[in-house]
Design an enzyme around this catalytic site. Sequence first.
Site, PDB file in Angstrom:
ATOM      1  N   ASP A  97      -4.959   6.504  -4.726  1.00 44.56           N
ATOM      2  CA  ASP A  97      -6.164   7.275  -4.384  1.00 44.56           C
ATOM      3  C   ASP A  97      -5.917   8.512  -3.528  1.00 44.56           C
ATOM      4  O   ASP A  97      -6.817   8.963  -2.824  1.00 44.56           O
ATOM      5  CB  ASP A  97      -7.135   6.352  -3.649  1.00 44.56           C
ATOM      6  N   GLU A 119      -2.700   0.625  -9.618  1.00 41.60           N
ATOM      7  CA  GLU A 119      -3.663   0.252  -8.563  1.00 41.60           C
ATOM      8  C   GLU A 119      -5.033   0.866  -8.868  1.00 41.60           C
ATOM      9  O   GLU A 119      -5.667   1.506  -8.035  1.00 41.60           O
ATOM     10  CB  GLU A 119      -3.179   0.656  -7.164  1.00 41.60           C
ATOM     11  N   GLU A 133     -10.613   9.317  -0.389  1.00 39.51           N
ATOM     12  CA  GLU A 133      -9.925   8.421  -1.333  1.00 39.51           C
ATOM     13  C   GLU A 133     -10.855   7.784  -2.364  1.00 39.51           C
ATOM     14  O   GLU A 133     -10.468   7.585  -3.518  1.00 39.51           O
ATOM     15  CB  GLU A 133      -9.164   7.327  -0.566  1.00 39.51           C
ATOM     16  N   HIS A 209      -4.751   5.879  10.675  1.00 37.09           N
ATOM     17  CA  HIS A 209      -4.641   7.287  10.283  1.00 37.09           C
ATOM     18  C   HIS A 209      -5.829   7.830   9.509  1.00 37.09           C
ATOM     19  O   HIS A 209      -5.905   9.017   9.268  1.00 37.09           O
ATOM     20  CB  HIS A 209      -3.388   7.498   9.422  1.00 37.09           C
ATOM     21  N   ARG A 211      -8.881   9.516   7.768  1.00 36.71           N
ATOM     22  CA  ARG A 211      -9.638  10.730   8.081  1.00 36.71           C
ATOM     23  C   ARG A 211     -10.992  10.444   8.714  1.00 36.71           C
ATOM     24  O   ARG A 211     -11.403  11.100   9.656  1.00 36.71           O
ATOM     25  CB  ARG A 211      -9.884  11.466   6.763  1.00 36.71           C
ATOM     26  N   HIS A 242       1.424   7.496  13.145  1.00 37.72           N
ATOM     27  CA  HIS A 242       1.447   8.411  11.991  1.00 37.72           C
ATOM     28  C   HIS A 242       1.810   9.823  12.466  1.00 37.72           C
ATOM     29  O   HIS A 242       1.435  10.221  13.568  1.00 37.72           O
ATOM     30  CB  HIS A 242       0.055   8.387  11.357  1.00 37.72           C
TER      31      HIS A 242
HETATM   32  C1  UD1 Z   1      -2.591  10.801   3.212  1.00 37.75           C
HETATM   33  C2  UD1 Z   1      -3.602  10.412   2.134  1.00 37.75           C
HETATM   34  C3  UD1 Z   1      -4.199   9.043   2.450  1.00 37.75           C
HETATM   35  C4  UD1 Z   1      -3.127   8.007   2.687  1.00 37.75           C
HETATM   36  C5  UD1 Z   1      -2.144   8.505   3.742  1.00 37.75           C
HETATM   37  C6  UD1 Z   1      -0.986   7.531   3.883  1.00 37.75           C
HETATM   38  C7  UD1 Z   1      -4.989  12.173   1.106  1.00 37.75           C
HETATM   39  C8  UD1 Z   1      -6.169  13.049   1.267  1.00 37.75           C
HETATM   40  N1  UD1 Z   1      -4.696  11.375   2.140  1.00 37.75           N
HETATM   41  O1  UD1 Z   1      -3.311  10.973   4.421  1.00 37.75           O
HETATM   42  O2  UD1 Z   1      -5.017   8.640   1.376  1.00 37.75           O
HETATM   43  O3  UD1 Z   1      -3.730   6.816   3.143  1.00 37.75           O
HETATM   44  O4  UD1 Z   1      -1.614   9.781   3.325  1.00 37.75           O
HETATM   45  O5  UD1 Z   1      -0.307   7.722   5.088  1.00 37.75           O
HETATM   46  O6  UD1 Z   1      -4.331  12.218   0.099  1.00 37.75           O
HETATM   47  N2  UD1 Z   1       2.539  14.843   8.375  1.00 37.75           N
HETATM   48  C9  UD1 Z   1       3.824  15.163   8.779  1.00 37.75           C
HETATM   49  N3  UD1 Z   1       4.876  14.503   8.194  1.00 37.75           N
HETATM   50  C10 UD1 Z   1       4.700  13.548   7.240  1.00 37.75           C
HETATM   51  C11 UD1 Z   1       3.388  13.217   6.856  1.00 37.75           C
HETATM   52  C12 UD1 Z   1       2.322  13.887   7.416  1.00 37.75           C
HETATM   53  O7  UD1 Z   1       4.021  15.997   9.635  1.00 37.75           O
HETATM   54  O8  UD1 Z   1       5.689  13.012   6.753  1.00 37.75           O
HETATM   55  C13 UD1 Z   1       1.389  15.564   8.983  1.00 37.75           C
HETATM   56  C14 UD1 Z   1       1.255  17.023   8.501  1.00 37.75           C
HETATM   57  O9  UD1 Z   1       0.850  17.838   9.570  1.00 37.75           O
HETATM   58  C15 UD1 Z   1       0.130  16.937   7.476  1.00 37.75           C
HETATM   59  C16 UD1 Z   1      -0.731  15.840   8.079  1.00 37.75           C
HETATM   60  O10 UD1 Z   1       0.183  14.908   8.633  1.00 37.75           O
HETATM   61  O11 UD1 Z   1      -0.554  18.150   7.297  1.00 37.75           O
HETATM   62  C17 UD1 Z   1      -1.696  15.155   7.139  1.00 37.75           C
HETATM   63  O12 UD1 Z   1      -1.063  14.698   5.951  1.00 37.75           O
HETATM   64  P1  UD1 Z   1      -1.998  14.388   4.653  1.00 37.75           P
HETATM   65  O13 UD1 Z   1      -1.136  13.866   3.554  1.00 37.75           O
HETATM   66  O14 UD1 Z   1      -2.855  15.566   4.334  1.00 37.75           O
HETATM   67  O15 UD1 Z   1      -3.000  13.281   5.155  1.00 37.75           O
HETATM   68  P2  UD1 Z   1      -2.753  11.799   5.645  1.00 37.75           P
HETATM   69  O16 UD1 Z   1      -3.743  11.539   6.721  1.00 37.75           O
HETATM   70  O17 UD1 Z   1      -1.322  11.560   5.883  1.00 37.75           O
HETATM   71  N1  UDP Z   2       4.518   1.501   6.719  1.00 34.21           N
HETATM   72  C1  UDP Z   2       5.840   1.902   6.979  1.00 34.21           C
HETATM   73  N2  UDP Z   2       6.172   2.327   8.258  1.00 34.21           N
HETATM   74  C2  UDP Z   2       5.252   2.382   9.255  1.00 34.21           C
HETATM   75  C3  UDP Z   2       3.913   2.001   8.967  1.00 34.21           C
HETATM   76  C4  UDP Z   2       3.587   1.581   7.685  1.00 34.21           C
HETATM   77  O1  UDP Z   2       6.679   1.847   6.099  1.00 34.21           O
HETATM   78  O2  UDP Z   2       5.614   2.759  10.381  1.00 34.21           O
HETATM   79  C5  UDP Z   2       4.181   1.047   5.355  1.00 34.21           C
HETATM   80  C6  UDP Z   2       3.340  -0.213   5.238  1.00 34.21           C
HETATM   81  O3  UDP Z   2       4.135  -1.376   5.181  1.00 34.21           O
HETATM   82  C7  UDP Z   2       2.592   0.015   3.931  1.00 34.21           C
HETATM   83  C8  UDP Z   2       2.392   1.502   3.896  1.00 34.21           C
HETATM   84  O4  UDP Z   2       3.356   2.067   4.792  1.00 34.21           O
HETATM   85  O5  UDP Z   2       3.395  -0.330   2.818  1.00 34.21           O
HETATM   86  C9  UDP Z   2       0.994   1.856   4.356  1.00 34.21           C
HETATM   87  O6  UDP Z   2       0.876   3.227   4.458  1.00 34.21           O
HETATM   88  P1  UDP Z   2      -0.343   3.935   5.163  1.00 34.21           P
HETATM   89  O7  UDP Z   2      -0.989   2.985   6.097  1.00 34.21           O
HETATM   90  O8  UDP Z   2       0.181   5.234   5.678  1.00 34.21           O
HETATM   91  O9  UDP Z   2      -1.315   4.287   3.949  1.00 34.21           O
HETATM   92  P2  UDP Z   2      -2.443   3.488   3.158  1.00 34.21           P
HETATM   93  O10 UDP Z   2      -1.880   2.213   2.664  1.00 34.21           O
HETATM   94  O11 UDP Z   2      -3.601   3.315   4.085  1.00 34.21           O
HETATM   95  O12 UDP Z   2      -2.786   4.450   2.058  1.00 34.21           O
END
Ligand code: UD1
Ligand code: UDP
Length: 380
Positions: A97, A119, A133, A209, A211, A242
């Site tokens: 999603d 999924e 999502e 994490h 939104r 995160h």
């Molecule tokens: C995204 C997904 C969410 C998922 C989550 C898993 C969307 C809209 N959101 O949310 O569905 O649950 O990933 O974790 O698709 N950043 C870093 N390094 C990283 C990752 C993120 O610096 O490795 C920072 C960056 O500043 C980036 C921000 O996090 O701009 C947000 O990342 P983004 O993928 O837009 O949203 P998530 O909240 O991570």
């Molecule tokens: N996870 C990880 N390291 C961490 C925290 C979570 O590998 O420090 C794994 C966790 O076991 C799960 C996935 O990341 O498999 C969950 O990711 P996240 O919570 O970012 O996203 P969501 O599942 O809500 O989309």
Amino acid sequence: MTVKVFTVFGVRPEAIKMAPVINELAGRPEFSVSVCVTGQHREMLDQVLRLFKITPRYDLNIMRERQTLPETFSRAVLGLETIFREDRPDIILVHGDTLTTFAASLAAFFNQVPVGHVEAGLRTYDKYSPFPEEMNRKLTGALADVHFAPTATSRANLLREGVLAASIYVTGNTAIDALATTVRQPYAFHDVALKQLPLGGRVLLVEVHRRENWGEPMAAMCLALLDLVAAFPDVQVVFPVHLNPVVREVVLPCLAGQERVHLLDPLDTDDFHNLMARAHLILTDSGGLQEEAPALGVPVLVMRNNTERPEAVEAGTVAVVGTSRRGIVEQATRLLQSTEAYNTMKTAINPYGDGQAARRIAEGLLHHFGLVPARPREWA
Ligand code: UD1
Ligand code: UDP
């Protein structure tokens, strides 16, 4: 005939849940499988690619700090559309999603490339929760040709929306396949900070994490954790934070330096899964944790107002507790005080799979392409 499959993903949980599928397809001569990543996440994606030894054929590297939904989406659509046009697959597989999921499905549609949705069928039926999502998965579902629903509940959602029964395969969730490869006994953590933690007592593992929880709700969650640490001297909070700066700027000022609160960077998934297996209780707004923890017999309090994963709630190992400080503290306190309440939730059940989801997805694809006559036996 060899079926040319592109698996497409961009963030941490998608990579974890697609890794078993990539492995399964790569081991079968009927498929040629390539990995396309958008790089919507960077460090958190690379952690998973390293662990599962996945080398992408394409990496769009689109992440920017504090990226917005429209800019992330447009970078992903433009990049993926070009790839699919120039190196046309027979089908793409997307997961779940995220923005990457929807962007990939739309980019495939523009090129009339079929889409398989792994999924598929999870729903809250609340357009704005989780945001974005819920709409990402509905719109992906509308574009998908093959739906790999993890459970009978998710299939029922799709059928209610008019999706053809013949295009749905109930497979279990590939998260359970991944867990089977990471959780070991004995296990030695490799993260330097985690290794040094004094983890006696009861570990509350935290990951947030979402939104819709940014700002006020996330601050309330942090205050609830402080209340719990103050009330229970044997409790240790372990919180891999995160990398999103929007999350860190709420969590770090509130919790850094607090006694028995251990803030870490995101952990490698093998460390995280093994830490989950040792945790007393998990507090989270994550989706994936709601699937993994029940398989490990660890109760989960979901700090959200709803969930698209009702199966473990119905089974009693996951409870949705909202986002107010008071509500979170009340529910966690009940579990920390009452052995009976805790043990009722602790029962290890696994409504999400038997570790064979990737095999069923591969067999479902073979059936979809007419390469085998029988549908795979479903996960029930
Ligand atoms: C995204 C997904 C969410 C998922 C989550 C898993 C969307 C809209 N959101 O949310 O569905 O649950 O990933 O974790 O698709 N950043 C870093 N390094 C990283 C990752 C993120 O610096 O490795 C920072 C960056 O500043 C980036 C921000 O996090 O701009 C947000 O990342 P983004 O993928 O837009 O949203 P998530 O909240 O991570
Ligand atoms: N996870 C990880 N390291 C961490 C925290 C979570 O590998 O420090 C794994 C966790 O076991 C799960 C996935 O990341 O498999 C969950 O990711 P996240 O919570 O970012 O996203 P969501 O599942 O809500 O989309």
